[in-house]
Design a protein around this motif. Structure first.
Motif: not given
Length: 371
Positions: A101-119
């Motif tokens: 999970x991430x917070x849209x426009x605020x926090x990308x999660x900080x680990x590869x799987x989560x960062x993929x959502x924001x990327x």
């Protein structure tokens, strides 16, 4: 309309700029919303400047939880329709692994799987005229009941964004009418919301903090109920723990403790004091922002059979129930819960909005962007 205005952030070394960008389009599983009001959290200046080194994918449109109106929906939408008033949750979860999970426009999660959502698909958020959301992140609000019958404004509805966070934590530890809940600190942005939510859930609330004026302000709102007890913390663990336990009216202690410690509170004594005031088999839920480690009394946890858990945001069922609380008059909004000051700014005034949010002190104020 093929374009819209949005605030574009290229890096944490340069401020956002207002740009004309292509309007997003709805695809399967998504909807486009016309943003009406966006909450600006008190620490947004630290996110934009990199002082809080949240993982972000640049460039992006920053954002926050919003109240919006459906503009268009993807071909697989069966419930949401254009024109509906909705609560927009920025907690984006991977559909094939909801624990990512991430917070849209605020926090990308900080680990590869989560960062993929924001990327990829979920890079741009709500500091814009229009925004794209997964269908499951949009919650219809009964506008006729909430706005027409109950008289709540769009500004007041943004209070849901703050209340949803502690509601998720309190729901996770399953408190309800008659239970006693320690909230510490109880005078901050989310701590004050936790008081409001716990009161609506029928709990006896022990609101703890170091600022007497802010505790008194909470007592002004809820004092007549007889279910809110304020405890002014001294910094001495034993003294504070005894005071918290005494306020529960139970010789065994409180049923639950919810923590919203700010980043600088890692060495504070209130956490151990609150844990000491829990009854055997009591529950604690941590939802604050301490970045490092804290010390926990190991033997006390073991002998009292306490349960401690972390809680990041909330579940979909929590938001659905919270909205029902409002629609059914169980949770009130606006001045009735001490939310006395709403300040709104346009996209061009984003810097004033961020500064105003930074200056707001605890519960009672809400800063908004109104695209």
């Amino acid at each position: 309309m093929t374009t819209h205005q949005a605030l574009f952030l290229s890096s944490t070394t340069t401020p956002p700029t207002l740009q004309k960008l292509p309007k997003p389009t709805a695809t399967a599983g998504t909807a486009i919303v016309r943003v009406l009001a966006v909450t600006v959290v008190p620490y947004m200046n630290e996110i934009l400047s990199g002082v809080r080194p949240y993982p972000l994918s640049f460039p992006l449109i920053p954002g926050g939880t919003a109240i919006a109106r459906i503009d268009s929906v993807g071909p697989d939408s069966v419930s949401l329709k254009p024109g509906q008033l909705v609560f927009c949750d920025v907690t984006i979860r991977a559909r094939d692994d909801p624990d990512v999970q991430i917070l849209l426009g605020i926090h990308g999660g900080g680990y590869p799987a989560a960062q993929r959502l924001m990327d990829g698909e979920w890079r741009n958020a709500t500091w814009a005229e229009f925004a794209k959301f997964p269908l499951e992140n949009l919650y219809a609000i009964n506008e006729n009941v909430v706005c027409n019958d109950l008289g709540y404004s769009v500004e007041e509805l943004t209070t849901l964004a703050i209340c949803a966070v502690p509601f998720g934590g309190l729901s996770a530890v399953r408190v309800g009418p008659g239970d006693s809940v320690i909230i510490a600190p109880a005078t901050g942005y989310y701590g004050g919301a936790a008081v409001t939510v716990a009161m609506a859930m029928g709990c006896r609330v022990i609101a703890a903090g170091r600022n007497k004026a802010r505790l008194d302000a909470l007592a002004t709102v809820y004092g007549e109920t007889g279910r809110l007890i304020s405890v002014l913390l001294t910094g001495d663990e034993e003294t504070d723990s005894a005071a918290l336990k005494s306020a529960t009216r139970s010789p065994k202690g409180a049923d639950a403790y919810i923590d919203f410690s700010p980043p600088q509170a890692g060495k504070s004594t209130h956490i151990v004091a609150a844990l000491g005031a829990l009854r055997p088999k009591g529950n604690a839920v941590f939802m604050g922002g301490i970045p490092g480690r804290i010390e926990i009394p190991y033997s006390m946890l073991m002998f009292k059979n306490l349960t401690i858990q972390g809680r990041f945001m909330f579940e979909r069922k929590d938001v659905e129930k919270l909205i029902r609380y409002v629609e059914n008059g169980i949770l009130q909004l606006g001045q009735d819960i001490g939310m006395m000051n709403f300040r709104s700014f346009g996209l061009k005034e984003w810097e004033n909005a961020v500064n105003a949010a930074k200056e707001q002190k605890g519960w009672g104020s809400q800063v908004l962007l109104r695209p």
